[in-house]
Design an enzyme around this catalytic site. Structure first.
Site, PDB file in Angstrom:
ATOM      1  N   SER A 143      -3.705   6.750  -2.759  1.00  0.00           N
ATOM      2  CA  SER A 143      -2.246   6.711  -2.755  1.00  0.00           C
ATOM      3  C   SER A 143      -1.773   5.686  -3.767  1.00  0.00           C
ATOM      4  O   SER A 143      -2.500   4.740  -4.099  1.00  0.00           O
ATOM      5  CB  SER A 143      -1.730   6.337  -1.361  1.00  0.00           C
ATOM      6  N   TYR A 156      -1.111   0.913   6.259  1.00  0.00           N
ATOM      7  CA  TYR A 156      -1.479   2.065   5.428  1.00  0.00           C
ATOM      8  C   TYR A 156      -1.893   1.602   4.037  1.00  0.00           C
ATOM      9  O   TYR A 156      -2.928   2.017   3.503  1.00  0.00           O
ATOM     10  CB  TYR A 156      -0.289   3.024   5.342  1.00  0.00           C
ATOM     11  N   LYS A 160      -5.548   1.980   2.021  1.00  0.00           N
ATOM     12  CA  LYS A 160      -5.700   2.643   0.726  1.00  0.00           C
ATOM     13  C   LYS A 160      -6.226   1.679  -0.334  1.00  0.00           C
ATOM     14  O   LYS A 160      -6.948   2.087  -1.251  1.00  0.00           O
ATOM     15  CB  LYS A 160      -4.373   3.257   0.286  1.00  0.00           C
TER      16      LYS A 160
END
Length: 268
Positions: A143, A156, A160
């Site tokens: 991402s 999150y 990543k």
């Protein structure tokens, strides 16, 4: 995309979003596809949807890839069915949407890290002996949040960043084995992942906080990813702001912070 024809390809998180779109994009090329996620019904419907547009019948294997034993079973089933493994696409993921100081359920951090980082690490470990034989390829959907910090997405983003560090390191380790490592970094994409994002209490949001008419669809994202996969590229970032941001943050990190804050506030 003839480089991908007849390649045996596992796609994780194939039931929804980018994974489902990647399967639909790879099927007409002539890939031998293995579809995996936890939702058997959605996998079956996907297999049926691509059956008329694919020269090979896909293998459907429902599994929870946060379980190392399930990862081993998936790889064994793939090699037993197709005889080899050429490309592993680590796509499955989850997210959260909460300021850290408003996070009441700290187990969310563990869940996100388990799905986004540890699961692809487990599956890749099981796949490596077979990928070395075919001099194959590991693809991971990371991402733009793996390249910079993103407010309300701290857990999150951390997962990543872990993915980026892990697979960059693995690329170096595998250089003598001629196993390629391709990292794909999408920006915001219309996907079920936003509706299922966990809030500060650990509950799914239920609706997307994004302005979905202003971000790319999963199908558009998949089409952007295909050339990078076929070309065994090192890194692909889908958005211009993501590509520019890598360099701008070196000289104006505060500007990137403002851009990230604005992107979350605006929902695109």
């Amino acid at each position: 995309m003839q480089e991908l024809k007849d390649k045996v390809v596992i796609v994780t998180g194939a039931s929804e979003g980018i994974g489902r779109a990647l399967v639909k994009a790879l099927a007409p090329i002539g890939c031998k596809l293995v579809l995996t996620a936890r939702n058997q019904q959605r996998l079956d419907s996907l297999a049926q949807a691509i059956s008329s547009n694919s020269s090979h019948q896909p293998l459907v294997f429902a599994a929870d890839i946060t379980d190392p034993l399930a990862c081993q079973a998936l790889i064994s089933a793939t090699v037993e069915h197709f005889g080899q493994l050429d490309i592993l696409i680590n796509n499955a993921g989850m997210t959260m949407w909460s300021r850290f100081d408003e996070l009441h359920d700290l187990s969310i951090l563990n869940k996100v890290m388990q799905v986004n980082y540890l699961a692809p690490a487990y599956l890749t470990h099981s796949a490596l002996p077979h990928l070395k034989v075919t001099q194959g390829q590991i693809v991971v959907v990371a991402s733009v949040a793996g390249l910079t910090g993103v407010p309300t997405r701290s857990g999150y983003s951390a997962s990543k960043h872990a993915v980026m560090g892990f697979f960059d390191s693995l690329r170096i380790e595998l250089s003598d084995d001629n196993v390629a490592v391709t990292i794909l970094c999408p920006d915001f994409v219309v996907s079920e992942i936003h509706k299922r994002a966990l809030d500060g209490q650990g509950n799914p949001l239920g609706k997307s906080p994004m302005q979905e008419n202003k971000i790319i669809t999963a199908a558009q994202c998949a089409q952007m990813m295909l050339p990078a996969i076929a070309g065994r590229k090192r890194l692909m970032i889908t958005s211009l702001r993501g590509r520019l941001g890598r360099f701008v943050r070196l000289i104006a990190p505060g500007l990137i912070d403002k851009i990230a804050r604005k992107a979350i506030a605006s929902g695109h």
